[in-house]
Write a protein that holds these residues in place. Sequence first.
Motif, mmCIF file in Angstrom:
data_model
loop_
_atom_site.group_PDB
_atom_site.id
_atom_site.type_symbol
_atom_site.label_atom_id
_atom_site.label_comp_id
_atom_site.label_asym_id
_atom_site.label_seq_id
_atom_site.Cartn_x
_atom_site.Cartn_y
_atom_site.Cartn_z
ATOM 1 N N ALA A 73 3.272 6.044 -6.007
ATOM 2 C CA ALA A 73 2.952 5.963 -7.437
ATOM 3 C C ALA A 73 2.160 7.175 -7.926
ATOM 4 O O ALA A 73 2.343 7.632 -9.052
ATOM 5 C CB ALA A 73 2.181 4.689 -7.722
ATOM 6 N N GLU A 74 1.234 7.684 -7.132
ATOM 7 C CA GLU A 74 0.418 8.853 -7.480
ATOM 8 C C GLU A 74 -0.390 8.643 -8.763
ATOM 9 O O GLU A 74 -0.628 9.581 -9.523
ATOM 10 C CB GLU A 74 1.286 10.106 -7.599
ATOM 11 N N ALA A 75 -0.812 7.425 -9.038
ATOM 12 C CA ALA A 75 -1.613 7.139 -10.233
ATOM 13 C C ALA A 75 -3.020 7.717 -10.073
ATOM 14 O O ALA A 75 -3.588 7.666 -8.978
ATOM 15 C CB ALA A 75 -1.688 5.640 -10.465
ATOM 16 N N PRO A 76 -3.613 8.240 -11.146
ATOM 17 C CA PRO A 76 -4.987 8.748 -11.057
ATOM 18 C C PRO A 76 -6.031 7.646 -10.923
ATOM 19 O O PRO A 76 -7.160 7.909 -10.519
ATOM 20 C CB PRO A 76 -5.156 9.524 -12.364
ATOM 21 N N LEU A 77 -5.672 6.391 -11.280
ATOM 22 C CA LEU A 77 -6.592 5.269 -11.174
ATOM 23 C C LEU A 77 -5.955 4.190 -10.308
ATOM 24 O O LEU A 77 -4.872 3.685 -10.611
ATOM 25 C CB LEU A 77 -6.913 4.701 -12.560
ATOM 26 N N LEU A 78 -6.629 3.835 -9.198
ATOM 27 C CA LEU A 78 -6.140 2.816 -8.274
ATOM 28 C C LEU A 78 -7.114 1.650 -8.241
ATOM 29 O O LEU A 78 -8.309 1.836 -8.003
ATOM 30 C CB LEU A 78 -5.991 3.394 -6.861
ATOM 31 N N LEU A 79 -6.595 0.452 -8.462
ATOM 32 C CA LEU A 79 -7.382 -0.777 -8.410
ATOM 33 C C LEU A 79 -6.858 -1.609 -7.248
ATOM 34 O O LEU A 79 -5.715 -2.084 -7.288
ATOM 35 C CB LEU A 79 -7.254 -1.554 -9.724
ATOM 36 N N LEU A 80 -7.668 -1.796 -6.211
ATOM 37 C CA LEU A 80 -7.216 -2.449 -4.991
ATOM 38 C C LEU A 80 -7.989 -3.748 -4.781
ATOM 39 O O LEU A 80 -9.202 -3.733 -4.576
ATOM 40 C CB LEU A 80 -7.424 -1.522 -3.787
ATOM 41 N N ASP A 81 -7.272 -4.871 -4.835
ATOM 42 C CA ASP A 81 -7.899 -6.175 -4.664
ATOM 43 C C ASP A 81 -7.711 -6.634 -3.216
ATOM 44 O O ASP A 81 -6.621 -7.058 -2.824
ATOM 45 C CB ASP A 81 -7.288 -7.191 -5.636
ATOM 46 N N GLU A 82 -8.763 -6.534 -2.420
ATOM 47 C CA GLU A 82 -8.756 -6.899 -1.011
ATOM 48 C C GLU A 82 -7.608 -6.223 -0.250
ATOM 49 O O GLU A 82 -6.766 -6.889 0.365
ATOM 50 C CB GLU A 82 -8.689 -8.416 -0.846
ATOM 51 N N PRO A 83 -7.556 -4.891 -0.259
ATOM 52 C CA PRO A 83 -6.447 -4.191 0.403
ATOM 53 C C PRO A 83 -6.442 -4.366 1.911
ATOM 54 O O PRO A 83 -5.428 -4.151 2.567
ATOM 55 C CB PRO A 83 -6.695 -2.728 0.024
ATOM 56 N N HIS A 84 -7.571 -4.757 2.497
ATOM 57 C CA HIS A 84 -7.689 -4.929 3.942
ATOM 58 C C HIS A 84 -7.144 -6.272 4.421
ATOM 59 O O HIS A 84 -7.026 -6.498 5.626
ATOM 60 C CB HIS A 84 -9.159 -4.824 4.351
ATOM 61 N N LEU A 110 0.825 -1.200 0.000
ATOM 62 C CA LEU A 110 0.000 0.000 0.000
ATOM 63 C C LEU A 110 0.867 1.261 0.000
ATOM 64 O O LEU A 110 0.529 2.256 -0.651
ATOM 65 C CB LEU A 110 -0.926 -0.010 1.220
ATOM 66 N N ALA A 111 1.992 1.219 0.714
ATOM 67 C CA ALA A 111 2.919 2.351 0.717
ATOM 68 C C ALA A 111 3.457 2.601 -0.690
ATOM 69 O O ALA A 111 3.692 3.751 -1.089
ATOM 70 C CB ALA A 111 4.069 2.081 1.690
ATOM 71 N N ARG A 112 3.660 1.530 -1.439
ATOM 72 C CA ARG A 112 4.111 1.675 -2.826
ATOM 73 C C ARG A 112 3.110 2.486 -3.640
ATOM 74 O O ARG A 112 3.482 3.314 -4.478
ATOM 75 C CB ARG A 112 4.306 0.284 -3.447
ATOM 76 N N LEU A 113 1.808 2.286 -3.369
ATOM 77 C CA LEU A 113 0.790 3.060 -4.066
ATOM 78 C C LEU A 113 0.873 4.539 -3.707
ATOM 79 O O LEU A 113 0.571 5.407 -4.528
ATOM 80 C CB LEU A 113 -0.610 2.540 -3.727
ATOM 81 N N SER A 114 1.258 4.836 -2.462
ATOM 82 C CA SER A 114 1.377 6.226 -2.044
ATOM 83 C C SER A 114 2.429 6.971 -2.862
ATOM 84 O O SER A 114 2.316 8.170 -3.104
ATOM 85 C CB SER A 114 1.735 6.308 -0.555
ATOM 86 N N HIS A 165 -9.408 7.477 1.823
ATOM 87 C CA HIS A 165 -10.158 8.735 1.819
ATOM 88 C C HIS A 165 -9.287 9.886 1.319
ATOM 89 O O HIS A 165 -9.778 10.781 0.611
ATOM 90 C CB HIS A 165 -10.687 9.035 3.221
ATOM 91 N N ALA A 166 -8.006 9.887 1.672
ATOM 92 C CA ALA A 166 -7.100 10.941 1.203
ATOM 93 C C ALA A 166 -6.908 10.867 -0.307
ATOM 94 O O ALA A 166 -6.945 11.890 -1.004
ATOM 95 C CB ALA A 166 -5.753 10.826 1.915
ATOM 96 N N TRP A 167 -6.723 9.636 -0.838
ATOM 97 C CA TRP A 167 -6.567 9.476 -2.286
ATOM 98 C C TRP A 167 -7.836 9.924 -3.015
ATOM 99 O O TRP A 167 -7.767 10.565 -4.062
ATOM 100 C CB TRP A 167 -6.254 8.015 -2.613
ATOM 101 N N HIS A 168 -8.977 9.579 -2.446
ATOM 102 C CA HIS A 168 -10.243 9.978 -3.045
ATOM 103 C C HIS A 168 -10.375 11.500 -3.034
ATOM 104 O O HIS A 168 -10.817 12.113 -4.020
ATOM 105 C CB HIS A 168 -11.402 9.337 -2.281
ATOM 106 N N ALA A 169 -9.977 12.131 -1.932
ATOM 107 C CA ALA A 169 -10.059 13.590 -1.822
ATOM 108 C C ALA A 169 -9.145 14.283 -2.833
ATOM 109 O O ALA A 169 -9.414 15.424 -3.233
ATOM 110 C CB ALA A 169 -9.701 14.023 -0.403
ATOM 111 N N GLU A 170 -8.078 13.599 -3.248
ATOM 112 C CA GLU A 170 -7.165 14.150 -4.254
ATOM 113 C C GLU A 170 -7.745 14.080 -5.666
ATOM 114 O O GLU A 170 -7.140 14.588 -6.608
ATOM 115 C CB GLU A 170 -5.832 13.403 -4.213
ATOM 116 N N GLY A 171 -8.898 13.436 -5.802
ATOM 117 C CA GLY A 171 -9.530 13.323 -7.112
ATOM 118 C C GLY A 171 -9.198 12.059 -7.866
ATOM 119 O O GLY A 171 -9.568 11.913 -9.036
#
Length: 223
Positions: A144-155, A138-142, A171-177
């Motif tokens: 990457a800063e990609a506009p599209l994130l696909l998360l398969d069972e991130p929990h 998940l930190a790797r995604l932080s 929620h932060a990524w969503h708030a970034e648009g």
Amino acid sequence: MIRCQALRWGAPGQPLTPPVDFELPKGSLTAVVGANGSGKSSLLKVIAGLQKPLTGKLILDVPRKIGSLSFLPQQQHLDRQFPISLQEVVAAGFWGNKQSPELRSARLKAVLEDWCLSGLEQRPLMALSGGELQRALLARLSLAEAPLLLLDEPHAALDELGQLLLWRHIHAWHAEGRTLVVVCHDLAAVRQHIPYTLLIKSSGCILGPSTELIQQQPQTQVA
């Protein structure tokens, strides 16, 4: 951002649903739920371009460049014996990024601290717990800063702290648009954190508000 037209996916000759149409707007946050084997993970792989659809069209409105899409797979698809450290796993998020080495080093340190991974930088993949590895991915995604994130069972594999960090970042990524599509089996978390849900059934797909869609369905259909 994501438009599916008469889309069918699954193993060759074995579509998981009839042709389906749905659209996920740019900047949306959507959960994908359904019974085991309904095709949730396969749908994310189709969107990510890792698996071809059987029929229909998939249209992604994302920049045609490296780093425009980030995909978080399930841990079972990773080789835990691969000789790589936690820091190297996280730093892979810089792929395609042209930042200076100094800025990269500062950002990497900040992200490791943000995901409570400081002190584990040199630990090899095989020595990480499931929760530590998940936070590293998940930190790797932080980074990457990609506009599209696909998360398969991130929990998956996350303890209480990990869950808090996960939803805070989503929620932060969503708030970034950014646009997020999240496969999740925790229906209580979906109702609390994700505004829209795509329910996959053998008869097709239903897209709607999470609080209404999940509440109307029997637990066995979406767990």
